[in-house]
Each structure stands twice: as structure tokens, then as C-alpha cells.
Design a protein around this motif. Structure first.
Motif, PDB file in Angstrom:
ATOM      1  N   ASN A 125      34.562  34.494  22.033  1.00 38.17           N
ATOM      2  CA  ASN A 125      35.767  34.070  22.754  1.00 38.17           C
ATOM      3  C   ASN A 125      35.951  32.548  22.658  1.00 38.17           C
ATOM      4  O   ASN A 125      37.056  32.052  22.463  1.00 38.17           O
ATOM      5  CB  ASN A 125      35.620  34.537  24.214  1.00 38.17           C
ATOM      6  CG  ASN A 125      36.801  34.163  25.072  1.00 38.17           C
ATOM      7  OD1 ASN A 125      36.839  33.074  25.637  1.00 38.17           O
ATOM      8  ND2 ASN A 125      37.763  35.035  25.183  1.00 38.17           N
TER       9      ASN A 125
ATOM     10  N   HIS B 124      43.155  34.029  21.765  1.00 40.27           N
ATOM     11  CA  HIS B 124      43.342  34.737  23.041  1.00 40.27           C
ATOM     12  C   HIS B 124      44.125  33.909  24.063  1.00 40.27           C
ATOM     13  O   HIS B 124      44.426  34.407  25.141  1.00 40.27           O
ATOM     14  CB  HIS B 124      41.985  35.133  23.642  1.00 40.27           C
ATOM     15  CG  HIS B 124      41.171  33.977  24.158  1.00 40.27           C
ATOM     16  ND1 HIS B 124      40.405  33.168  23.350  1.00 40.27           N
ATOM     17  CD2 HIS B 124      41.010  33.477  25.405  1.00 40.27           C
ATOM     18  CE1 HIS B 124      39.808  32.241  24.075  1.00 40.27           C
ATOM     19  NE2 HIS B 124      40.161  32.386  25.324  1.00 40.27           N
TER      20      HIS B 124
ATOM     21  N   HIS C  36      45.192  33.484  28.826  1.00 40.05           N
ATOM     22  CA  HIS C  36      45.463  32.290  29.652  1.00 40.05           C
ATOM     23  C   HIS C  36      46.930  31.863  29.492  1.00 40.05           C
ATOM     24  O   HIS C  36      47.190  30.731  29.041  1.00 40.05           O
ATOM     25  CB  HIS C  36      44.597  31.100  29.223  1.00 40.05           C
ATOM     26  CG  HIS C  36      43.157  31.390  29.002  1.00 40.05           C
ATOM     27  ND1 HIS C  36      42.319  31.823  30.008  1.00 40.05           N
ATOM     28  CD2 HIS C  36      42.378  31.274  27.896  1.00 40.05           C
ATOM     29  CE1 HIS C  36      41.096  31.962  29.510  1.00 40.05           C
ATOM     30  NE2 HIS C  36      41.097  31.651  28.247  1.00 40.05           N
TER      31      HIS C  36
ATOM     32  N   ASP D  25      38.491  34.475  31.001  1.00 42.69           N
ATOM     33  CA  ASP D  25      37.706  34.771  29.797  1.00 42.69           C
ATOM     34  C   ASP D  25      36.729  35.918  30.060  1.00 42.69           C
ATOM     35  O   ASP D  25      36.576  36.831  29.253  1.00 42.69           O
ATOM     36  CB  ASP D  25      36.924  33.527  29.347  1.00 42.69           C
ATOM     37  CG  ASP D  25      37.817  32.495  28.671  1.00 42.69           C
ATOM     38  OD1 ASP D  25      38.686  32.899  27.889  1.00 42.69           O
ATOM     39  OD2 ASP D  25      37.634  31.293  28.938  1.00 42.69           O
TER      40      ASP D  25
HETATM   41 FE   FE2 Z   1      39.473  31.326  27.007  1.00 38.31          FE
END
Ligand code: FE2
Ligand code: FES
Length: 444
Positions: free
Chosen positions: A203, A209, A214, A396
Motif C-alpha cells: 500500500n 489507492h 483517501h 489504509d
Molecule cells: Fe494510503
């Protein structure tokens, strides 16, 4: 030029070729992989053990439990720091049971053997009852390599690994301008998590992502590909330089009102966001100017930082499991470490350090405001119990358990990555080389 080259954002001087090894599921779920990592990976890297603020006086010590291992770092009479395996040479009991402490001698809780801060055995019960004579002065704790960088203490189990400052390349140089030496760790939180340590490493090795996990960061960090620079280094570390104080270029935030997040960031430096309607991307330059002009007044020393460092976010991922995310006012340490026995669990750690600032008694940490002092927030929790590890970190971690579950499926055939996730690919190929000693078959 391949399609992958076209969308690559890797700076040409710091790009590394990848082979296309399959990122297999077994590395996240099997004991065999875990054991191979214990043998071939973890001894071959430096580990961040703690901060020097916990080691002010001779005899001050910190303990760092890592997987099945435990290491104690102790401040010496000459000002240096030594690291020892946390095991008694008598019959193996762990010597130090707390995270941090101070004692003129380390004393084993079993038969009371005592050791000086330099690791020398200085007291035993019944010293004449040993065939070779009194072992005091002859026996020592088992020592491992220990070195410091900035406010941090590191240890390493292997004598052949490069010296710490070499191993850290290029960050000693790249981060010098932030002058981290006297930064204060205010946030020190950790949690037990139900996923393999590499889930979160992956990650942190990609920004793909960001728009999904986010979404609110997009209003003040430009995660759009054209402006984000990725770098990969031969030693396995990699970096991402992301434009800050600017909204994402994935959407049109430029031609309208200044979005929230960016609005507040501008106001914080006395910039009227309303003046930037229709040209929100210009706020970044205005913040650079304001920081140069008014930084000292606000108690900051920006004198050694570049313009980019003043406003952007520099994510440094150190192979294999440490991330340092830098802004001029905050240094975040994000890390996962393996569970002692279960490959499907890990420990997540989140530290935040702040520059000393005579004008500020309090800072805003990812879990809320806190006094600007060492370990003002210090806690360990179990992920999922509702204790925050920081707003962005919580986001996360929120995918960790479900990803772990999905990786256990017979239907999972290995990761399928876009070009911008090349750092994830590179990470696993380096891992394959170290842990397996060979590549995995390319994904079909
Ligand atoms: Fe992140
Ligand atoms: S095991 Fe430490 S004194 Fe016996």
C-alpha cells in the motif's frame, strides 16, 4: 515505446528494470515464506529501534520486540549506544520486559544475574560454583550492530550489511534539509493487525489507492500522475515526491472555488483563498513565498529546505518495511513488522515527529491535538477495537483484513499491476531475490 513506458512517472535516472515476477499469494499467507523471511530477509537489513530521546543518560534503555526477536539498546558511559539481544546468557530468559527504562545494571528476573550497560556480566549468585571460575567480567550479552541517524537508533543482526549511513542512501542526503536531529516524537501508536506485514508495505509502495481510499487528500495533494515523481533505487528503497498545497489534477479543482483542505492550508499562512478562485493551483507558490517570509515569525526554521520541501510531500520507503513521509512540519514513520508466529498477522506502528518550535506548545497529530513533547500520545491497541491510528492510516488499514482474506482464495492468480505500481513489482522482485534466491515465474 511500450504502453507502460508512456504512463511511467519514474525519473529516468532512478528507474529500475523489473522482470514481471508473479506476486504470489503464498508470501502473504504461509509459514514457509515467513520462515524464509526470518532467515534471509530480516537479518539483512537495518531496523529502526527507537529514538534517542529515550536514551539521554547512561543506563537508559529501549526494547524493540521484532517478530520472535527482541533487542535492547542501551546508552553507554561514553555517549554511544550499544544493542544487545534481549536474552540472558545464563538460561535464556528475557532480560528486559518493558519498552523503555533506566537502570545502572540490567538484571535478569530469573536468577538475578546483572550486566553493566556495556553488556558485561558483573554479578551472579554463587560465583564460585562455576567450573571455569567466576564468570563475571568474562561473559557478556550478545551484541549486535547499532548506529544512529538524526533522532533515530537503528540495529542490524548481520555484519555484512552496509553501514547504516550507506544503507540509508539517498535519504541522509535528501532529508538533510529538514534537520531532523532534534525533532520530537509526539505520536507513538501501534496496533496488532490481522494481515501480513507486506499488505501495508504494498500500500505504501503505490499511490494508486489515493483517489479511492483517501478521497479527501485530493483537495490539497496533487496525486495526479503527471506531477508525481517516483524513484526507485538499486538498494531496494524507493520514493514518491507528491506535489502538495495543490489539488489533484485527476479532477478539475483549478477553475472553480478553492476546495476545502487547500482553503485551510492557504489561510494558515495568511493567504486569502478567495483571491485564488479560478487559479487554485497558484496557491502552492503563494505558500512557498509566505513560508519564506513568515516562517521564522511562526517559529519554524525553513532556511535549509528547498522550495519543494516547503510545500510538497516526500514519501521515502526503505526496503523492506519502513516508510518516512516528510513535510517541513511533520515526519511520519509508518511501519509494519511481522508477528512472531502467524504470517497472517502483523504489528503496525505509526510515529509522528515535529520540529521544536518555541511558538507552539501544541501540534495537530493524525489522531488530534497533543502537547509538543516526547511521546505525548503513546499507546498500543488491537486494530478494529475502535482506537484510531491516525485518520489516513485508519483508511489504509481498513483494506488489510479483506485483502488478506482475498489472497487466501484459490481463485487469486497473482497481482496484476498498472505501470504506476512498478514500485510494488520491484519490491517483490527484490524480496524474491533475497528470500527465495530466485525469481518467481512471470505472470501469464
Ligand atoms: Fe494510503
Ligand atoms: S536465566 Fe537469567 S539469571 Fe538465570
Amino acid at each position: 515505446m511500450t504502453a507502460q513506458d508512456k504512463i511511467s512517472r519514474y525519473s529516468p535516472e532512478f528507474d529500475v528494470a523489473v522482470r514481471g515476477d508473479t506476486i504470489t499469494a503464498d508470501r502473504y499467507i504461509t509459514r514457509e515464506w515467513m520462515e524464509l523471511e526470518n532467515k534471509h530477509l530480516w537479518p539483512k537489513v537495518w531496523h529502526l529501534g527507537g529514538v534517542l530521546a529515550d536514551l539521554e543518560e547512561e543506563g537508559d534503555f529501549i526494547r524493540h520486540n521484532f517478530g520472535k526477536e527482541s533487542v535492547v539498546m542501551v546508552r553507554q558511559a561514553d555517549g554511544g549506544v550499544k544493542a544487545f539481544y534481549n536474552t540472558c546468557p545464563h538460561r535464556g530468559n528475557r532480560l528486559v520486559l518493558g519498552d523503555v527504562g533506566s537502570a545502572p545494571r540490567l538484571t535478569c528476573g530469573y536468577h538475578g544475574w546483572q550486566f553493566d550497560p556495556d553488556g558485561t556480566l558483573v554479578h551472579v549468585q554463587d560465583p564460585d560454583d562455576f567450573a571455569g571460575g567466576n564468570p563475571c567480567g568474562k561473559v557478556t550479552l550478545s551484541e549486535l550492530r547499532c548506529d544512529t541517524w538524526g533522532p533515530f537508533v537503528f540495529w542490524c543482526m548481520d555484519d555484512d550489511v552496509a553501514p547504516l549511513h550507506e544503507w540509508l542512501w539517498p535519504y541522509t542526503e535528501r532529508l538533510a534539509g529538514y534537520k531532523l536531529d532534534n525533532w520530537v516524537r509526539v505520536l507513538n501508536v501501534s496496533a496488532d493487525c490481522d494481515f501480513n506485514w507486506k499488505i501495508i508495505r504494498d500500500n505504501f509502495n503505490e499511490s494508486y489507492h489515493l483517489p479511492t481510499i483517501h478521497p479527501e487528500l485530493a483537495t490539497f495533494i496533487n496525486d495526479g500522475l503527471p506531477t508525481t515523481v517516483f524513484e526507485m533505487y538499486e538498494n531496494g528503497h524507493n520514493a514518491m515526491w507528491m506535489i502538495g498545497h495543490q489539488a489533484t489534477s485527476r479532477k478539475d479543482y483549478v477553475s472553480g472555488d478553492v476546495p476545502p483542505g487547500l482553503y485551510e492550508a492557504a489561510e494558515a499562512w495568511g493567504i486569502d483563498p478567495k483571491e485564488y478562485r479560478g487559479r487554485t493551483a497558484d496557491i502552492r507558490e503563494a505558500v512557498i513565498k509566505a513560508k519564506r517570509e513568515r516562517g521564522a515569525e511562526a517559529g519554524y526554521d525553513y532556511s535549509t529546505m528547498t522550495d519543494q520541501q516547503l510545500v510538497d510531500y516526500f514519501h521515502c520507503t526503505l526496503f523492506p518495511n519502513l516508510t518516512i513521509t516528510m513535510s517541513p512540519e511533520q515526519c511520519q514513520i509508518l511501519r509494519t513488522e511481522p508477528h512472531p508466529t502467524d504470517p497472517e498477522k502483523c504489528v503496525f506502528q505509526h510515529w509522528c515527529l515535529y520540529p521544536p518550535n518555541a511558538k507552539m506548545a501544541e501540534v495537530v497529530t493524525p489522531v488530534g491535538p497533543a502537547p509538543l513533547r516526547h511521546d505525548a500520545i503513546h499507546r498500543h491497541s488491537v486494530y478494529g477495537d475502535g482506537v484510531s491510528l491516525g485518520f489516513v492510516a485508519d483508511q489504509d488499514l481498513s483494506i488489510g483484513t479483506t485483502q488478506q482474506q482475498g489472497l487466501n482464495s484459490r481463485g487469486f492468480k497473482g497481482c496484476l499491476l498498472p505501470g504506476q505500481e512498478k514500485r510494488v513489482q520491484r519490491f517483490h522482485e527484490k524480496l524474491n531475490d533475497m528470500v527465495l534466491g530466485h525469481p518467481t515465474k512471470a505472470r501469464e
